[in-house]
Design an enzyme around this catalytic site. Structure first.
Site, PDB file in Angstrom:
ATOM      1  N   HIS A 449      24.022  33.949  -1.306  1.00  0.00           N
ATOM      2  CA  HIS A 449      25.081  32.949  -1.194  1.00  0.00           C
ATOM      3  C   HIS A 449      24.767  31.934  -0.108  1.00  0.00           C
ATOM      4  CE1 HIS A 449      28.291  35.397  -3.502  1.00  0.00           C
ATOM      5  NE2 HIS A 449      27.637  34.563  -4.272  1.00  0.00           N
ATOM      6  N   GLU A 697      66.997  16.043   4.431  1.00  0.00           N
ATOM      7  CA  GLU A 697      67.536  15.041   3.522  1.00  0.00           C
ATOM      8  C   GLU A 697      69.038  14.837   3.711  1.00  0.00           C
ATOM      9  OE1 GLU A 697      66.740  16.291  -0.532  1.00  0.00           O
ATOM     10  OE2 GLU A 697      67.177  18.379  -0.070  1.00  0.00           O
ATOM     11  N   ASP A 721      67.393  11.388  -0.961  1.00  0.00           N
ATOM     12  CA  ASP A 721      68.748  11.792  -0.591  1.00  0.00           C
ATOM     13  C   ASP A 721      69.117  11.310   0.806  1.00  0.00           C
ATOM     14  OD1 ASP A 721      70.017  13.151  -2.725  1.00  0.00           O
ATOM     15  OD2 ASP A 721      68.466  14.691  -2.575  1.00  0.00           O
ATOM     16  N   CYS A 768      58.449  13.380   1.153  1.00  0.00           N
ATOM     17  CA  CYS A 768      58.247  13.506  -0.284  1.00  0.00           C
ATOM     18  C   CYS A 768      59.210  12.657  -1.104  1.00  0.00           C
ATOM     19  CB  CYS A 768      58.309  14.970  -0.713  1.00  0.00           C
ATOM     20  SG  CYS A 768      59.867  15.764  -0.302  1.00  0.00           S
TER      21      CYS A 768
HETATM   22  C1  PEP Z   1      64.456  13.590  -1.910  1.00  0.00           C
HETATM   23  O1  PEP Z   1      65.666  13.789  -1.836  1.00  0.00           O
HETATM   24  O2  PEP Z   1      63.869  12.667  -1.310  1.00  0.00           O
HETATM   25  C2  PEP Z   1      63.603  14.460  -2.726  1.00  0.00           C
HETATM   26  C3  PEP Z   1      62.307  14.327  -2.727  1.00  0.00           C
HETATM   27  O3  PEP Z   1      64.218  15.403  -3.498  1.00  0.00           O
HETATM   28  P1  PEP Z   1      64.915  15.096  -4.911  1.00  0.00           P
HETATM   29  O4  PEP Z   1      64.518  13.687  -5.283  1.00  0.00           O
HETATM   30  O5  PEP Z   1      64.405  16.120  -5.833  1.00  0.00           O
HETATM   31  O6  PEP Z   1      66.360  15.225  -4.573  1.00  0.00           O
HETATM   32 MG    MG Z   2      66.641  15.606  -2.490  1.00  0.00          MG
END
Ligand code: PEP
Ligand code: MG
Length: 838
Positions: A449, A697, A721, A768
């Site tokens: 390896h 959020e 959110d 996110c």
């Molecule tokens: C958010 O609230 O930014 C999020 C990524 O979650 P969702 O859009 O699923 O509420």
């Molecule tokens: Mg959300």
């Protein structure tokens, strides 16, 4: 005499155990019970105060052993310990033994005046008799079997064997396999070492048997794996096999080499030599280790487990490093190292050494690993024989951790050719090809390896070189040709020129950036920003198809798996098995990449009819996300059990949505703990140190981000959110869309506050929400110090491109300016005017 405490949810259960125990020892033991709840509506339960009183009633300086049933019994026991003074706490031991068998064994041992460790050992070993008995009487009437022809190029070598073992281990079934062609004995399919040592070659037939709840599914999955050649596409990856030895063009006019070794990785190099000191005794595969008699085998067993846990994390880190550097296929070598650590037959053998022979952990580990190395060395297949280097690599790692010895790192400060007696796969994977230009090894094999890794890294290597090379002084100029295994010592100026030229041509053909060895500098292009700011680009997904797209687009992991898709379009909740399968399928596609699974986030605009939740006037401010999970803990617990089970072999993190208070995250963690306890009791494996995070959020979470950061391992800011709640502007209402702009300074300030609180607490923060994909937000978010951005799969490529093109020396100043703007519009104009992107 050692005192015994029994904790159970049911008073009847505890009374029954007490009666059995009393009969066994005729009352010659002090035993107390803490069972049931005083709640008349539900008499099942446990209570920490009751437990405390039970401990107090049997307390003795010899110690107290507590046995408990499941779930909250453990929590109550732990809480009761907190009421004790530190000196008393040291004498009270929670015992993981099965309640009924353990209690009986414990009272017998206590009545025989055994010490507290012996009482615990007796209780913990109490299941053995039953297991042996059932093993003998289970019979074979439910045994399923399948014959499979192995046709991939190298047979069940390390990586296919890893896949085989990993797949087998996913199912609740006892699976065995034998090489029918060689007529071997059956071995356990969850033992990497046993599977590899079957010596299955291409063209061999294997017979797989399975017994248990998921036997059919297991055989089906293994069949798919074998008939698809373990995912090997066409011929085996070229780096897997020994390089073809063809005379290097233009070598005919060179003088004869000073050393002739075996070609292991092609390419040429010329550089000063650097000898590596052996890190272990050459005649002995391990560091010197002494064997001694131990009084408390449990302590040794615990030490071993701690070392294995750390080794596991070290190898995981190495795997991630290797897959970034050389790709997943080669990095999978380290999957086999991880499986080695978990090999049940190996652990059983060590357990025996420690408990039956009272052997210290180091000596027990070495004895078992050495025996295994011997088994590999005596295999017929020379290719499999070379796997002994991997055994020794993992063996050394765990031994180092047991001995608390420092990790030795190979320090190469300037471009060099390494000379060594051997190089482990772990050491090779960490080599920097801009500093290590070539490798000369006296031992080794071109099919090891380490050689495979050297080829993937583009480092020319020669193995099997005469030991005389070890006598060369450091700094001796060497020229090596890894394609034909030739090494020249102190080449003259003309030969030096030829080699430089050959190397540059080779590098160009390899598509490797030329290295200016003479000046010792690398001719690199302008440093892209992403090299300086290690921001991670992850994906938001909600299905298997999304996962495939995310990987195809270059996602480094999944920052948000919206699990709601599993619950929609059906008439009842998905069960644990269904969820597990989906999480595993997603994680399988991701291989080692992290997968953040968010627990169910329904409510708001997402409803599930079969839950019959009451209609609300204001659903976004109502019963959604974690609020439902805490109100109906069974739904959350089932999901957490599935996630935990999937985490056993995958890099998975858990994320809770809509957290607004510290109480909520603590309650969610309690349910997680209950799920973990249950799995432990059912002997189902999971990652014990799984990372936990929350979505930030809800504005309340931002306000108390410092407190929440102490509870979790990471934050992910959900700006979709967060924006609607900060601005009081419905995220789905077009009439309030202008207010719900994530670049509004009010939102940016909240993001800033969250990142600061997280970083002060030493945890990382991702984002996110949709804002992560907005190119105008990118310089600001990076300037504020965000660690990870998670976007929908189609947005990954543009985002990565934007990161590399970002031409900015002062993103922090821009972020500061953005925070001072008075509208989202002016933030947008500010960033647009600054022309961040080249
Ligand atoms: C958010 O609230 O930014 C999020 C990524 O979650 P969702 O859009 O699923 O509420
Ligand atoms: Mg959300």
């Amino acid at each position: 005499m050692v005192g015994i405490v029994i904790i159970a949810h049911s008073q009847q259960l505890a009374a029954g155990i007490r009666e059995m125990a009393a009969q066994m020892v005729q009352g010659r033991v002090s035993l107390a019970v803490a069972a049931g709840s005083e709640n008349l509506q539900n008499t099942l339960g446990t209570d920490a105060i009751q437990v405390y009183e039970a401990i107090a009633s049997v307390f003795h300086d010899d110690g107290v052993v507590i046995l408990m049933d499941l779930g909250s019994a453990i929590t109550s026991a732990e809480m009761a310990l907190e009421y004790l003074s530190p000196e008393h706490q040291q004498k009270v031991h929670l015992c993981a033994a099965p309640l009924v068998e353990g209690a009986i064994a414990a009272v017998i041992a206590a009545a025989a005046r055994k010490n507290v460790m012996e009482v615990i050992a007796a209780a913990q070993g109490a299941l053995a008799a039953k297991i042996t008995r059932l093993g003998l009487t289970t019979g074979s009437q439910n045994l399923k079997e399948i014959r499979l022809l192995v046709t991939n190029q190298l047979g069940l070598h390390a990586r296919p064997a890893s896949k085989f073992v990993t797949t087998a281990a996913k199912f609740q079934a006892q699976i065995k396999v034998k090489n029918s062609t060689k007529n071997t004995d059956f071995v356990r399919a969850d033992s990497i070492n046993q599977v590899v040592t079957l010596g299955v070659m291409s063209g061999d037939e294997i017979l797989v048997t399975a017994q248990g709840m998921e036997a059919d599914a297991a055989l089906q999955a293994l069949e798919t794996l074998v008939v698809t050649n373990f995912g090997e596409v066409g011929a085996v990856n070229l780096t897997d096999v020994v390089p073809k030895i063809t005379p290097s063009i233009g070598n005919s006019h060179l003088p004869p080499p000073h050393f002739q070794g075996i070609a292991a990785a092609s390419g040429v190099a010329i550089a000063p030599s650097l000898s590596l000191k052996p890190t272990r005794l050459s005649t002995h595969p391990f560091l010197p280790v002494s064997q001694y008699h131990v009084e408390y085998p449990e302590v040794e067993w615990q030490r071993l487990h701690t070392a294995l846990g750390i080794a596991y994390r070290e190898i995981q880190a190495l795997l991630s490093h290797a897959s970034m550097q050389i790709g997943d296929t080669e990095a999978a070598i380290f999957d086999a190292h991880i499986l080695f650590l978990e090999d049940p037959t190996l652990l059983e053998a060590i357990h025996q050494q420690i408990f039956d022979h009272h052997c210290n952990a180091e000596a027990a580990w070495c004895a078992v690993v050495e025996e295994l190395s011997h088994n590999y060395r005596t295999l017929d297949d020379p290719y499999l024989q070379t796997r002994v280097a991997d055994i020794s690599d993992v063996g050394q790692r765990v031994l180092r951790l047991l001995m608390d010895a420092p990790e030795t790192t190979i320090e190469v400060l300037q471009p060099s050719i390494l000379i060594a007696t051997e190089l482990s796969p772990s050491d090779t994977a960490k080599l920097d090809p801009t500093r290590v230009l070539g490798i000369c090894i006296t031992g080794g094999s071109p099919s090891s390896h380490s050689a495979i890794l050297a080829r993937s890294l583009g480092i020319p290597a020669v193995v099997g070189v005469s030991e005389e090379i070890l006598h060369l002084a450091n700094g001796t100029i060497l020229a090596i040709d890894g394609e034909i295994g030739h090494i020249w010592v102190e080449p003259d100026a003309e030969m030096g020129r030829i080699f430089q030229h050959k190397r540059e041509t080779w590098l160009q053909n390899q598509d490797i950036h030329p290295i200016m060895e003479a000046a010792g500098t690398r001719d690199t292009p302008k440093e892209p920003l992403c090299d300086r700011h290690p921001i991670r680009v992850f994906a938001n997904i909600g299905s298997l198809e999304d996962t495939q797209m995310a990987i195809a687009n270059g996602a480094e992991g999944i920052g948000l798996l919206r699990t709601e898709f599993l619950y929609f379009h059906r008439s009842q909740l998905p069960n644990e098995g269904e969820q597990l399968l989906m999480y595993q399928q997603i994680a399988d596609i991701l291989t080692h990449r992290p997968l953040i699974i968010r627990t169910l986030d329904i409510g708001g605009d997402k409803t599930i009819p079969y839950l019959n939740l009451p209609k609300e006037i204001n659903p976004f401010l109502g019963f959604r996300g974690i609020r439902i999970g805490l109100h109906q803990p069974q739904i959350l617990k089932t999901q957490l059990r599935a996630i935990l089970r999937a985490s056993a072999r995958h890099n998975i993190k858990i994320m809770f949505p809509m957290i607004a208070t510290v109480g909520e995250i603590r309650a969610a963690k309690m349910i997680l703990q209950e799920a973990q306890t249950e799995l432990r009791q059912e002997s189902i494996s999971f990652a014990s140190e799984i990372e936990i995070g929350i979505m930030v959020e809800v504005p309340a979470a931002v306000a108390i981000a410092d407190q929440l950061a102490r509870e979790v391992d990471f934050f992910s800011i959900g700006t979709n959110d967060l924006t609607q709640y900060i601005m009081a502007a419905d995220r789905n209402n077009p009439r309030t869309a202008n207010l719900a702009d994530g670049l509004n300074p009010a939102i940016l300030r909240m993001i800033h506050q969250t990142i600061q609180a997280a970083h002060q607490a030493g945890i990382w923060v991702g984002l996110c929400g949709e804002l992560a994909a907005d190119p105008l937000a990118l310089p600001i978010l990076m300037g504020l110090g965000i660690d990870e951005l998670s976007v929908n799969p189609p947005a990954i490529t543009p985002l990565k491109q934007a990161i590399t093109q970002l031409n900015l020396s002062d993103i922090q100043a821009i972020a500061t300016q953005a925070l001072q703007q008075d509208s989202a519009m002016s933030v947008r104009s500010l960033v647009a005017a600054l022309k961040f992107f080249t």
